[in-house]
Design a protein around this motif. Structure first.
Motif, PDB file in Angstrom:
ATOM      1  N   ARG A 101       0.835  -1.206   0.000  1.00 36.01           N
ATOM      2  CA  ARG A 101       0.000   0.000   0.000  1.00 36.01           C
ATOM      3  C   ARG A 101       0.865   1.250   0.000  1.00 36.01           C
ATOM      4  O   ARG A 101       0.606   2.200  -0.747  1.00 36.01           O
ATOM      5  CB  ARG A 101      -0.924  -0.016   1.215  1.00 36.01           C
ATOM      6  N   ARG A 102       1.905   1.266   0.841  1.00 29.16           N
ATOM      7  CA  ARG A 102       2.790   2.430   0.916  1.00 29.16           C
ATOM      8  C   ARG A 102       3.486   2.668  -0.435  1.00 29.16           C
ATOM      9  O   ARG A 102       3.572   3.790  -0.919  1.00 29.16           O
ATOM     10  CB  ARG A 102       3.818   2.225   2.026  1.00 29.16           C
ATOM     11  N   PHE A 103       3.959   1.586  -1.046  1.00 25.46           N
ATOM     12  CA  PHE A 103       4.640   1.712  -2.329  1.00 25.46           C
ATOM     13  C   PHE A 103       3.679   2.199  -3.417  1.00 25.46           C
ATOM     14  O   PHE A 103       4.023   3.059  -4.231  1.00 25.46           O
ATOM     15  CB  PHE A 103       5.250   0.368  -2.736  1.00 25.46           C
ATOM     16  N   ALA A 104       2.466   1.635  -3.445  1.00 23.24           N
ATOM     17  CA  ALA A 104       1.503   2.007  -4.481  1.00 23.24           C
ATOM     18  C   ALA A 104       1.123   3.481  -4.372  1.00 23.24           C
ATOM     19  O   ALA A 104       1.074   4.194  -5.384  1.00 23.24           O
ATOM     20  CB  ALA A 104       0.261   1.126  -4.377  1.00 23.24           C
ATOM     21  N   LEU A 105       0.840   3.954  -3.157  1.00 29.51           N
ATOM     22  CA  LEU A 105       0.470   5.358  -2.980  1.00 29.51           C
ATOM     23  C   LEU A 105       1.608   6.282  -3.396  1.00 29.51           C
ATOM     24  O   LEU A 105       1.394   7.290  -4.077  1.00 29.51           O
ATOM     25  CB  LEU A 105       0.089   5.613  -1.519  1.00 29.51           C
TER      26      LEU A 105
END
Length: 416
Positions: free
Chosen positions: A141-145
């Motif tokens: 999630r952190r990488f995608a955002l």
């Protein structure tokens, strides 16, 4: 000891033989049925303080609940927090904006995990942005955002992509020359192209027959996921895995969707340049290549993350736009006011931009109202309690990751 064991086995065989001779097949079947019903009753008892719900069928539970009319009837009778059962799974359904906000915001950490369900396990596994859990989910999630922000999420570059695609959509509509037509696939293609441009680095023409078939598969999968066949599969996966039916078609569709995304990833790997990041897939390949990359960054997670962005983003936004068109057709007076505000603020010489929002309060209000009353999906993606908690005065017990007994489902549109 061996002799005593042999004697016990001999006595047990004699006892079973005597029972078989003394009992008829019908008596044995009645006994087994009674035992199964009693076991099902004991297993189905609600904990103290648990939300109420409709009467359940033995073994099957509330198997028809996912049908839209059933949801409405249950919500009207039991309120905005109630429980249902589908096979061995217990769901707590939360309806209405205030309670859903309490779940997602005020109790967000209590319901952060996803349950392990048969369909999710078969199609998605523990990967991706939607159905993963724990550290892997946080990392993805952190990488995608972060990556989507770099490619223009909330910035002008993404707005330009949307404006460009809206011109393509307008041209496709004008080609109909004012004749009646179904804009379903054109709208879905337009929305998907914006996501594809960020995720895959390219868009697809509305005349691309292969991509049109893919979008139709996404439509079919949404219909099948709400069917009674899928509810039976969720309740009895071991049995239904070997039974033909529409649920097998659904699995085949998801295999085709995965193959489509896998082909794009393979092409990216062939001409990948770590110094030139074109899209989300390139950024993910760069992350995988790092020496200190987290273990969750691997090709299976890349495949599922890209598929999550493509499928989830396409369906929700295109459905919202179709609802907007329907409400405009049903309320021509509101349509006229929206058009008048657009003409006065923007005119006919340029496209609408995000900076125009503050000068278009009526149009902004209409968009929010469409989002409020539109039913985009029958139920939101399920969550489960990571600790014992209380919601609206009801007790919701903790669920372990391997237990699918109590699952939280959220449904916004039931409250008007």
């Amino acid at each position: 000891h061996i002799w005593l064991g042999w004697q016990r086995m001999k006595m047990l065989r004699h006892l079973l033989s005597a029972l078989q001779e003394g009992l008829s097949l019908s008596v044995i079947l009645v006994f087994l049925a009674t035992f199964l019903l009693l076991a099902d009753y004991l297993k189905g008892r609600r904990p103290r303080g648990y939300p109420p719900g409709p009467v359940r069928l033995p073994i099957l539970g509330n198997i028809l609940f996912p049908q839209r009319h059933t949801q409405v009837m249950v919500q009207k009778k039991h309120g905005n927090v109630f429980s249902v059962e589908v096979g061995s799974m217990k769901f707590v359904v939360v309806s209405g904006q205030p309670l859903v906000k309490e779940v997602l915001v005020h109790h967000g950490e209590d319901f952060v995990d996803r349950p392990e369900m048969a369909f999710i396990r078969e199609v998605f596994g523990p990967y991706g942005l939607i159905f993963s859990n724990g550290l892997s989910w946080k990392q993805q999630r952190r990488f995608a955002l972060s990556t989507l922000r770099n490619f223009g999420l909330g910035k002008r570059s993404l707005e330009e992509r949307i404006q460009e695609e809206s011109r393509y959509l307008t041209d496709a509509i004008e080609e109909q020359k004012g004749q009646p037509f179904d804009p379903h696939l054109q709208i879905k293609n337009a929305v998907s192209n914006i996501i594809c441009s960020v995720t895959f680095g390219d868009r697809f023409e509305y005349s691309d027959s292969k991509f049109q078939q893919l979008l139709q598969l996404v439509d079919t999968s949404m219909d099948l996921q709400d069917s009674i066949w899928m509810q039976v599969y969720q309740a009895f996966p071991t049995l239904m895995k070997h039974v033909p039916g529409p649920h097998q078609t659904l699995f085949k569709i998801w295999r085709n969707l995965k193959s489509f995304v896998r082909e794009i990833i393979d092409k990216h790997k062939e001409d990948w340049n770590p110094h030139e990041t074109r899209d989300f897939i390139d950024a993910y390949l760069n992350e995988m290549a790092k020496e200190d990359a987290a273990p969750s960054f691997h090709e299976e997670n890349l495949l599922q993350c890209a598929l999550d962005l493509f499928s989830a983003g396409t369906e929700t936004t295109s459905a919202t736009l179709r609802w907007a068109l329907l409400y405009m057709a049903l309320h021509p007076d509101i349509q006229a006011k929206v058009q008048a505000e657009i003409d006065s603020v923007i005119g006919q010489s340029r496209q609408v931009a995000l900076e125009d929002r503050d000068r278009m309060p009526y149009t902004n209000a209409v968009i929010h109202e469409v989002q409020r009353i539109s039913n985009i999906v029958p139920l939101n993606v399920p969550r489960m309690a990571t600790r014992d908690t209380t919601l609206a005065g009801f007790f919701l017990p903790k669920v372990s990751l391997k237990e699918t007994a109590r699952i939280l489902a959220m449904h916004l549109p039931l409250e008007r």
